[in-house]
Motif scaffolding. Structure first.
Motif, short mmCIF file in Angstrom:
data_model
loop_
_atom_site.label_atom_id
_atom_site.label_comp_id
_atom_site.label_asym_id
_atom_site.label_seq_id
_atom_site.Cartn_x
_atom_site.Cartn_y
_atom_site.Cartn_z
N LYS A 107 15.74 11.19 -2.36
CA LYS A 107 15.30 10.60 -1.11
C LYS A 107 15.90 9.21 -0.97
O LYS A 107 15.90 8.42 -1.91
CB LYS A 107 13.78 10.55 -1.08
N TYR B 95 14.98 6.89 1.51
CA TYR B 95 14.02 5.93 2.08
C TYR B 95 12.65 6.45 1.70
O TYR B 95 12.18 7.43 2.27
CB TYR B 95 14.23 5.91 3.58
N GLU B 96 12.02 5.78 0.76
CA GLU B 96 10.81 6.36 0.15
C GLU B 96 9.69 5.33 0.08
O GLU B 96 9.92 4.19 -0.37
CB GLU B 96 11.15 6.83 -1.27
N PRO B 97 8.49 5.67 0.50
CA PRO B 97 7.38 4.73 0.33
C PRO B 97 7.04 4.57 -1.14
O PRO B 97 6.91 5.55 -1.88
CB PRO B 97 6.24 5.40 1.10
N THR C 11 -3.95 -1.17 2.49
CA THR C 11 -4.69 -1.39 3.74
C THR C 11 -5.98 -2.12 3.38
O THR C 11 -6.78 -1.62 2.59
CB THR C 11 -5.03 -0.05 4.42
N VAL D 81 7.11 -3.57 5.19
CA VAL D 81 6.65 -3.57 6.58
C VAL D 81 5.18 -3.97 6.59
O VAL D 81 4.36 -3.34 5.94
CB VAL D 81 6.82 -2.19 7.23
N PHE E 297 1.77 -5.09 8.95
CA PHE E 297 1.04 -5.13 10.23
C PHE E 297 -0.15 -6.02 9.92
O PHE E 297 -1.14 -5.58 9.34
CB PHE E 297 0.64 -3.71 10.60
N PRO F 105 3.68 -7.71 13.61
CA PRO F 105 4.59 -6.93 12.77
C PRO F 105 5.58 -7.85 12.06
O PRO F 105 6.15 -8.76 12.66
CB PRO F 105 5.33 -6.03 13.77
N LEU G 242 8.87 -7.60 9.24
CA LEU G 242 9.81 -6.78 8.49
C LEU G 242 10.49 -7.68 7.46
O LEU G 242 11.10 -8.68 7.83
CB LEU G 242 10.85 -6.16 9.44
N ILE H 29 -2.11 -3.91 7.09
CA ILE H 29 -1.43 -2.84 6.36
C ILE H 29 -0.08 -3.37 5.90
O ILE H 29 0.69 -3.89 6.71
CB ILE H 29 -1.20 -1.60 7.24
N THR I 101 3.27 -2.11 3.54
CA THR I 101 3.89 -0.97 2.85
C THR I 101 5.25 -1.36 2.31
O THR I 101 6.03 -2.04 2.99
CB THR I 101 4.06 0.22 3.81
N TYR J 71 8.84 0.12 1.01
CA TYR J 71 9.74 1.28 1.04
C TYR J 71 10.94 0.99 0.15
O TYR J 71 11.52 -0.10 0.22
CB TYR J 71 10.24 1.56 2.45
#
Lengths: 168, 170
Positions: A3, A5-7, A12, A35, A37, A101, A103, A159, A161, A163
């Motif tokens: 893969k 692009y994988e989390p 949260t 990423v 939020f 947001p 990045l 949140i 995350t 990646y």
């Protein structure tokens, strides 16, 4: 097929916290994209910064470019104790409690020959927008990331995350 | 294992141009959305008037933005209502040249107001070309189920394209 692009991990918040920390980041990817939020409790007037590998020394530098809707600004800081996560020095969150947001890129984070660079894009439609480049003067692979506001706490519902992105 | 980064749909403008590029029936099964756009305006309205304009769920009401931009000779920042997200090449710029645009929408199906991050550039073999960073807010708590990529004035030229990706965090 591996893969691309994988989390890797996600958090949260169910209650406000002083920081969000990711540990044991595995070194099998090429780059990492974070990423977020995010909003801060009580509409704190603060940007958000980061430290890696628990390094609290003055081993970071930052260049910022931002606009608040009226004026533009570019600034630099050298030999400081953290890098810039929120993409600017403006507030994350607004009085209505909207989330922002963010990045955040960590390029070549597991390389053990180069110092580490980071690119952040931050957005707050009520306060401003910007981008920031940070440098961590260490050739160590990054294995942990701590994200925290200069003032206040990170609010419930945020949140974040990670990646992992593989070049091959 | 579920795929993290999935193409949901893509649009390419045919001969004759198009007033907008649209995505409908967006499933709520992802966490975030990412739209990648390559676009050119058929007219010549200048950077301010040639840009993209977004609508969510058929509405561009309750949208606000804050923007940082550069023109090639100066930087500026503005804000306002509506959704003028992004620079697009138009007839006043180098021929056969399309602007590029990314729009990231985290938590698009959640129950909060929707915040977006947009980066766009136009390129032009001349002294002026625009680049912009945009923070947008759609003050609606409904899940986003459709996106209209409109245009401020004019229409999208043939070969303009937009691709919508869904991103899952687990």
């Amino acid at each position: 097929m591996p893969k691309t692009y994988e989390p890797i991990a996600t958090t949260t918040l169910t209650s406000a916290q002083n920081d969000i920390t990711f540990t044991s980041i595995n070194g099998t990817f090429t780059d990492i994209l974070v990423v977020a939020f995010m909003k801060l409790s009580n509409n704190a007037n603060s940007s958000v910064v980061f430290q890696v590998n628990g390094d609290t020394g003055s081993n970071y530098s930052v260049t910022r470019l931002q606009g608040d809707g009226t004026t533009t600004e570019s600034s630099r800081s050298s030999n400081i104790a953290n890098g810039n996560f929120s993409g600017n020095s403006l507030r994350v969150a607004d009085s209505a409690g909207n989330f922002s947001p963010i990045l955040f890129n960590m390029m070549n984070y597991a390389n053990t020959s180069t110092n580490k660079t980071f690119l952040a894009r931050g957005n707050n439609a009520s306060a401003g927008v910007g981008a920031a480049v940070s440098l961590w003067r260490s050739t160590a692979a990054i294995t942990s990331l701590k994200i925290f506001p200069i003032v206040g706490t990170i609010d419930t519902g945020t949140i974040v995350t990670l990646y992992g992105i593989k070049a091959a | 294992m579920a795929t993290t980064y999935v193409k949901i749909a893509s649009v390419t403008v045919g001969a004759g141009g198009a007033a907008s590029m649209d995505f409908t029936s967006i499933p709520g099964t992802y966490d975030d959305l990412l739209i990648k756009i390559s676009a050119r305006n058929t007219g010549n309205f200048g950077a301010t008037n040639s840009g993209a304009r977004f609508s969510f769920n058929g509405s561009n009401a309750n949208m606000t933005f804050r923007q940082l931009y550069g023109t090639g000779s100066a930087a500026g920042s503005n804000s306002g209502t509506g959704a003028p997200f992004g620079c697009i090449n138009d007839g006043g710029t180098t021929a056969s040249t399309f602007g590029s645009f990314d729009l990231y929408i985290p938590n698009y199906a959640g129950s909060t107001n929707k915040s977006v991050s947009g980066d766009s550039v136009e390129e032009n073999n001349a002294t002026a070309a625009f680049a912009a960073l945009v923070a947008g807010l759609w003050s609606q708590t409904a899940a986003i189920t459709s996106i209209t990529i409109g245009i401020n004035q004019g229409s999208y030229a043939q070969y303009s394209s937009a691709t919508l990706y869904g991103i899952k965090k687990s």
